[in-house]
Design a protein around this motif. Sequence first.
Motif, PDB file in Angstrom:
ATOM      1  N   ALA A   1      50.165  25.658  51.167  1.00 37.75           N
ATOM      2  CA  ALA A   1      49.941  25.757  49.722  1.00 37.75           C
ATOM      3  C   ALA A   1      51.221  26.238  49.047  1.00 37.75           C
ATOM      4  N   SER A   2      51.518  25.689  47.889  1.00 38.79           N
ATOM      5  CA  SER A   2      52.748  26.058  47.184  1.00 38.79           C
ATOM      6  C   SER A   2      52.546  27.314  46.362  1.00 38.79           C
ATOM      7  N   ALA A   3      53.658  27.904  45.950  1.00 42.26           N
ATOM      8  CA  ALA A   3      53.595  29.072  45.071  1.00 42.26           C
ATOM      9  C   ALA A   3      52.900  28.714  43.762  1.00 42.26           C
ATOM     10  N   ALA A   4      53.183  27.526  43.237  1.00 42.72           N
ATOM     11  CA  ALA A   4      52.556  27.107  41.985  1.00 42.72           C
ATOM     12  C   ALA A   4      51.044  26.961  42.141  1.00 42.72           C
ATOM     13  N   GLN A   5      50.591  26.443  43.274  1.00 44.00           N
ATOM     14  CA  GLN A   5      49.152  26.306  43.500  1.00 44.00           C
ATOM     15  C   GLN A   5      48.467  27.666  43.555  1.00 44.00           C
ATOM     16  N   LEU A   6      49.111  28.639  44.217  1.00 42.55           N
ATOM     17  CA  LEU A   6      48.520  29.978  44.269  1.00 42.55           C
ATOM     18  C   LEU A   6      48.536  30.629  42.894  1.00 42.55           C
ATOM     19  N   ALA A   7      49.605  30.426  42.147  1.00 46.19           N
ATOM     20  CA  ALA A   7      49.672  30.979  40.793  1.00 46.19           C
ATOM     21  C   ALA A   7      48.543  30.418  39.926  1.00 46.19           C
ATOM     22  N   ARG A   8      48.282  29.123  40.032  1.00 41.67           N
ATOM     23  CA  ARG A   8      47.189  28.533  39.256  1.00 41.67           C
ATOM     24  C   ARG A   8      45.851  29.124  39.674  1.00 41.67           C
ATOM     25  N   ALA A   9      45.683  29.375  40.971  1.00 50.54           N
ATOM     26  CA  ALA A   9      44.429  29.962  41.452  1.00 50.54           C
ATOM     27  C   ALA A   9      44.188  31.330  40.827  1.00 50.54           C
ATOM     28  N   PHE A  10      45.243  32.118  40.697  1.00 51.06           N
ATOM     29  CA  PHE A  10      45.094  33.443  40.089  1.00 51.06           C
ATOM     30  C   PHE A  10      44.672  33.361  38.625  1.00 51.06           C
ATOM     31  N   GLY A  11      44.874  32.214  37.996  1.00 46.55           N
ATOM     32  CA  GLY A  11      44.493  32.054  36.605  1.00 46.55           C
ATOM     33  C   GLY A  11      43.040  31.687  36.389  1.00 46.55           C
ATOM     34  N   SER A  12      42.235  31.694  37.450  1.00 48.22           N
ATOM     35  CA  SER A  12      40.829  31.329  37.312  1.00 48.22           C
ATOM     36  C   SER A  12      40.099  32.258  36.346  1.00 48.22           C
ATOM     37  N   HIS A  13      39.361  31.663  35.433  1.00 50.15           N
ATOM     38  CA  HIS A  13      38.535  32.422  34.487  1.00 50.15           C
ATOM     39  C   HIS A  13      37.050  32.247  34.777  1.00 50.15           C
ATOM     40  N   GLU A  14      36.718  31.768  35.966  1.00 44.44           N
ATOM     41  CA  GLU A  14      35.315  31.659  36.348  1.00 44.44           C
ATOM     42  C   GLU A  14      34.667  33.033  36.298  1.00 44.44           C
ATOM     43  N   GLY A  15      33.518  33.124  35.623  1.00 47.10           N
ATOM     44  CA  GLY A  15      32.825  34.391  35.482  1.00 47.10           C
ATOM     45  C   GLY A  15      33.385  35.281  34.392  1.00 47.10           C
ATOM     46  N   PHE A  16      34.233  34.713  33.523  1.00 48.73           N
ATOM     47  CA  PHE A  16      34.869  35.476  32.444  1.00 48.73           C
ATOM     48  C   PHE A  16      33.832  36.352  31.723  1.00 48.73           C
ATOM     49  N   PRO A  17      34.142  37.620  31.398  1.00 42.85           N
ATOM     50  CA  PRO A  17      35.428  38.307  31.556  1.00 42.85           C
ATOM     51  C   PRO A  17      35.621  38.981  32.918  1.00 42.85           C
ATOM     52  N   ARG A  18      34.571  38.920  33.778  1.00 47.59           N
ATOM     53  CA  ARG A  18      34.687  39.533  35.110  1.00 47.59           C
ATOM     54  C   ARG A  18      35.239  38.495  36.082  1.00 47.59           C
ATOM     55  N   SER A  19      36.388  37.973  35.726  1.00 49.41           N
ATOM     56  CA  SER A  19      36.991  36.849  36.446  1.00 49.41           C
ATOM     57  C   SER A  19      38.176  37.322  37.269  1.00 49.41           C
ATOM     58  N   LEU A  20      38.742  36.384  38.043  1.00 51.97           N
ATOM     59  CA  LEU A  20      39.909  36.711  38.851  1.00 51.97           C
ATOM     60  C   LEU A  20      41.066  37.139  37.957  1.00 51.97           C
ATOM     61  N   CYS A  21      41.330  36.370  36.913  1.00 50.49           N
ATOM     62  CA  CYS A  21      42.235  36.806  35.851  1.00 50.49           C
ATOM     63  C   CYS A  21      41.387  37.631  34.905  1.00 50.49           C
ATOM     64  N   MET A  22      41.478  38.948  35.034  1.00 52.07           N
ATOM     65  CA  MET A  22      40.549  39.852  34.344  1.00 52.07           C
ATOM     66  C   MET A  22      40.868  39.977  32.860  1.00 52.07           C
ATOM     67  N   HIS A  23      39.827  40.154  32.065  1.00 50.72           N
ATOM     68  CA  HIS A  23      39.993  40.424  30.639  1.00 50.72           C
ATOM     69  C   HIS A  23      39.103  41.583  30.245  1.00 50.72           C
ATOM     70  N   ALA A  24      39.605  42.410  29.359  1.00 51.14           N
ATOM     71  CA  ALA A  24      38.861  43.598  28.941  1.00 51.14           C
ATOM     72  C   ALA A  24      37.533  43.192  28.335  1.00 51.14           C
TER      73      ALA A  24
END
Length: 369
Positions: free
Chosen positions: A295-318
């Motif tokens: 897996a490339s660095a870009a692919q992993l970076a995109r994975a970290f941007g997941s907003h599934e379950g927002f706001p309790r998502s991988l990329c967290m939001h207050a």
Amino acid sequence: MEKIILTGRTPRDIGEQHGALFPGEIAALAEIRSELMLVRSDLTDRAQVTRLAAAHLPVMRDWDAALWDELVGLSHTSGASLEQLVVLNHYTDLRDIRRAAWAPAEDAPDPGGCSMALMPPEQPGAAVTGQTWDMHGSAEPFVRLIEVRLAGAPTATLLTLTGCLGMAGLNEEGVGVLINNLTPTDARVGVLWPAVVRRMLRETTAEAAANVLLGTPLGSGHHYLVSDGRDAFSIETSGREKRVYKRGVDGPILHTNHCLVPELLPLEELPEGTTTHLRLQHLSREVQALPARGASAAQLARAFGSHEGFPRSLCMHAASDDPHAATTCGAVVFDHARRQVLAVQGCCVDHPWSLTEVGGDRSVPVRFD
């Protein structure tokens, strides 16, 4: 995310350059974290915070002369006291030290703490590692990408906060260190954890860096992922204990903010409402969608941007209007073979990532399709 290059013949040179660049920001972040200490620990006044911070100074001075000198230089030009810099650098561990004497309110916000992954390589030496950096949202403006070029030590590129020695980094030998928070009950006075990150990045192999960690008197609990692309160590720690959870790059290593080593579970005290288990589930699903190897660095970076379950998502939001509520304040991904760093300040989707090479003179903005 402009890369700020600090160059020096001595550690004091590095600290003085850092402090001279950002005196106002360092004062502001030290103030935010000093205030949070009074809200999120059982300390009741600034004098207690200062005394607790001061207890760490002789430990730092005796543990590593070079990093002590850098801290002194940082204090000298920024105008922040050494005690203020301890609070700025070591906030999470200071907050833990007297945890046994208090219980967080049931409605206390999730303190966050980062999601982390290693992806196995297709070619030897080419593992990719990375993490989100989740903390109090008021820290986001202080997220920085710096490169330390110190004579006699490997050049290292670091994701950090203004005034912080380093939160995560990759050096020119391909050794990378990532870290996420754990919440043990045996916290104590110890070495500042950002100093541990920096000390590990002086090494030329993952094994040597892991041995530095295993021999250091720590203050509180973290999970460290140490890799050089060929080998990796996933190490969970408390204030007094250290355990290797996994070694090697044959398969993915995933971690959020709860212990996975059974022996450490009795020392763990997870906060009410934590998203750590949910984020690990999100991360597992995202990783399953990536190539099993390579897996490339870009692919992993995109994975970290997941907003599934927002706001309790991988990329967290207050999830509240509290400016100090936990959120993803940044993220970083290391391509160990290419010595490349992808980094972002703030949300992994809304903000552009920056790409830089360790030893390179600049960072360039990148966006992913």
